[in-house]
Design an enzyme around this catalytic site. Structure first.
Site, mmCIF file in Angstrom:
data_model
loop_
_atom_site.group_PDB
_atom_site.id
_atom_site.type_symbol
_atom_site.label_atom_id
_atom_site.label_comp_id
_atom_site.label_asym_id
_atom_site.label_seq_id
_atom_site.Cartn_x
_atom_site.Cartn_y
_atom_site.Cartn_z
ATOM 1 N N PHE A 122 -3.931 5.775 10.841
ATOM 2 C CA PHE A 122 -3.787 4.534 11.606
ATOM 3 C C PHE A 122 -2.348 4.027 11.508
ATOM 4 O O PHE A 122 -1.748 4.080 10.435
ATOM 5 C CB PHE A 122 -4.700 3.455 11.028
ATOM 6 C CG PHE A 122 -6.177 3.715 11.189
ATOM 7 C CD1 PHE A 122 -6.818 3.416 12.391
ATOM 8 C CD2 PHE A 122 -6.937 4.246 10.146
ATOM 9 C CE1 PHE A 122 -8.192 3.632 12.544
ATOM 10 C CE2 PHE A 122 -8.302 4.469 10.281
ATOM 11 C CZ PHE A 122 -8.930 4.161 11.480
ATOM 12 N N ASP A 125 3.590 -5.226 11.695
ATOM 13 C CA ASP A 125 2.746 -4.194 11.062
ATOM 14 C C ASP A 125 3.372 -2.807 11.275
ATOM 15 O O ASP A 125 2.675 -1.820 11.495
ATOM 16 C CB ASP A 125 1.311 -4.248 11.594
ATOM 17 C CG ASP A 125 0.337 -3.435 10.744
ATOM 18 O OD1 ASP A 125 0.732 -2.923 9.681
ATOM 19 O OD2 ASP A 125 -0.829 -3.297 11.151
ATOM 20 N N ASN A 181 0.836 -1.219 0.000
ATOM 21 C CA ASN A 181 0.000 0.000 0.000
ATOM 22 C C ASN A 181 0.863 1.259 0.000
ATOM 23 O O ASN A 181 0.773 2.108 0.878
ATOM 24 C CB ASN A 181 -0.989 -0.002 1.171
ATOM 25 C CG ASN A 181 -0.318 -0.067 2.521
ATOM 26 O OD1 ASN A 181 0.803 -0.555 2.630
ATOM 27 N ND2 ASN A 181 -0.980 0.423 3.546
HETATM 28 ZN ZN LIG Z 1 -3.602 -4.495 7.630
#
Ligand SMILES: [Zn+2]
Length: 430
Positions: A330, A312, A102
């Site tokens: 986020f 993450d 992303n």
């Molecule tokens: Zn994710």
């Protein structure tokens, strides 16, 4: 940045530690030498000229593998790039990472995959790339999956965004099954999540913030598990955050569905209470949940329902995180605190040091179909040295990422990375 050297000394002698090889599950007490990036017997290095590392009280093991990082290249190199990301990874004990797609533009073509793999080739940490499932991560049309596989991707994911359309996800699962790699679906029903920025419950009500219900995660995981079972494809569930999702994964795994799952250090160590002071650095997707959810994640790591730990690692600028809870992005960074948090929490939960190492090495390697590097003479060096009993306080000087967004600063941990060594570079704390 201090203590991070790209150049590996000609010879290294590591003394006093015990070696645990997650590939064999065996431990031995032994010194070990490194000569020109290759493991050798300790008497094969020149003791007087070699760089020496005192590993007394430490465990020497395979470098850690993080299958979920956001390195922001291309597009947002002001937050992180391959080089600063690799530096943070190595300082955190990681010798391999898998980059999520992303970015801006997203990693959805073989050209972008190739350019990133080329750029990453000389870094001290092995950079692996995960390709997007759909074009521009829009969830509508499949991306060039076969071409990206040929270019070297290790999995497909639209991470950050779920693939909401079940038919699109099912088609992706069929392609991935034939290629033998996993589909990783960011599991949050965006309609159920709505504008939720924290876990939905008593706390979201008290803080007056829109809540994200546990069903937003669990319902999408349920659908994904059904489709993985029906297609016999491999599904990997990222950042599991709820007791409800753990229950579903346990059930379907028990029925033979080919599912693996990961948990982040923040979901296993923190709860929604971290947000009481409106600390935007604790705003993540999926959100930090209730204590019973955290306990379910820990139990799932202990009983093998969850296969591995992945950070993450999601860097953001200070400016962006200075927005209010609704508007701040986020994500939190996680590479340099992962060992501290995981060792602290999981040893208290009764796991042995070797079992925790498995969750950082053989566990993620199995998810991605990677071979571990053997810890034996003649093999290239890919090691981390961890002192499992070292108490330390996580401070700003421990951050090697280009970003600093973490709510963990000031926390006390037991278990710390002393050094990480690959044939292309090394990190040493002392
Ligand atoms: Zn994710």
């Amino acid at each position: 940045m201090r203590d991070v050297s790209r150049t590996l000394p000609e010879e290294i002698l590591i003394t006093g530690g015990s070696i645990y090889d997650p590939a064999t599950g065996k431990s031995r007490k032994s010194d070990i030498g490194v000569k020109q990036g290759v493991l050798v017997a300790p008497d094969a290095v020149q003791t007087d000229s070699a760089t020496s590392i005192d590993a007394t009280g430490c465990i020497i093991t395979h470098g850690l593998i993080d299958i979920h990082v956001h390195f922001r290249e291309p597009g947002r190199e002001d937050k992180e790039n391959l080089q600063t990301g690799a530096r943070a990874a190595l300082a955190g004990g990681f010798t391999r990472v898998c980059m999520m797609p992303n970015t801006n533009p997203p990693i959805d073509s073989p050209e972008v995959v190739r350019s990133l793999l080329e750029k990453g080739a000389d870094l001290p940490v092995q950079i692996n790339v995960i390709g997007a499932i759909t074009r521009e991560q829009k969830g509508v049309e499949l991306a060039e999956l076969l071409e990206m596989y040929a270019a070297g991707v290790v999995a497909f994911s639209d991470d950050g965004m779920p693939v909401e359309n079940g038919q699109v996800l099912r088609n992706a699962l069929l392609y991935a099954r034939d290629l033998g790699i996993p589909i990783i679906n960011h599991a949050e029903d965006t309609h159920l999540r709505a504008d939720g920025v924290v876990n939905q419950g008593a706390l979201s009500t008290r803080l007056g913030l829109p809540g994200n219900p546990v069903e937003a995660e669990a319902s999408m995981i349920h659908r994904d598990l059904l489709l993985a079972g029906e297609t016999d494809a491999r599904l990997h569930v990222p950042h599991v955050s709820t007791a409800l999702a753990v229950e579903l994964i346990r059930k379907f795994k028990g029925q033979g569905v080919r599912v693996t799952a990961e948990a982040t250090p923040h979901h296993l160590g923190l709860t929604e209470d971290t947000l009481t002071g409106f600390n935007t650095n604790a705003k993540v997707a999926p959100p930090l949940r209730a204590e019973k959810d955290r306990q379910a994640i820990v139990a799932a790591l202990v009983d093998g329902t969850i296969d591995c730990i992945a950070t993450d690692h999601a860097p953001h600028t200070v400016d962006e995180k200075e927005h209010d809870m609704i508007n701040a992005p986020f994500g939190m960074i996680g590479l340099d605190s992962a060992v501290g948090m995981a060792f602290t929490v999981l040893r208290q939960a009764g796991l042995a040091v070797e079992q925790i190492i498995d969750l950082f090495t053989s566990g993620p390697a199995a998810v991605m179909g990677m071979e571990l590097t053997p810890i034996e003479e003649g093999a290239p060096v890919e090691l981390v040295i961890i002192n499992p009993d070292e108490n330390w306080t996580y401070g700003p000087e421990d951050i090697y990422s280009r970003s600093r967004n973490t709510p963990m600063l000031g926390m006390n941990f037991t278990g710390r990375v002393s050094a990480a060594i690959t044939s292309k570079g090394w990190f040493c704390r002392s």
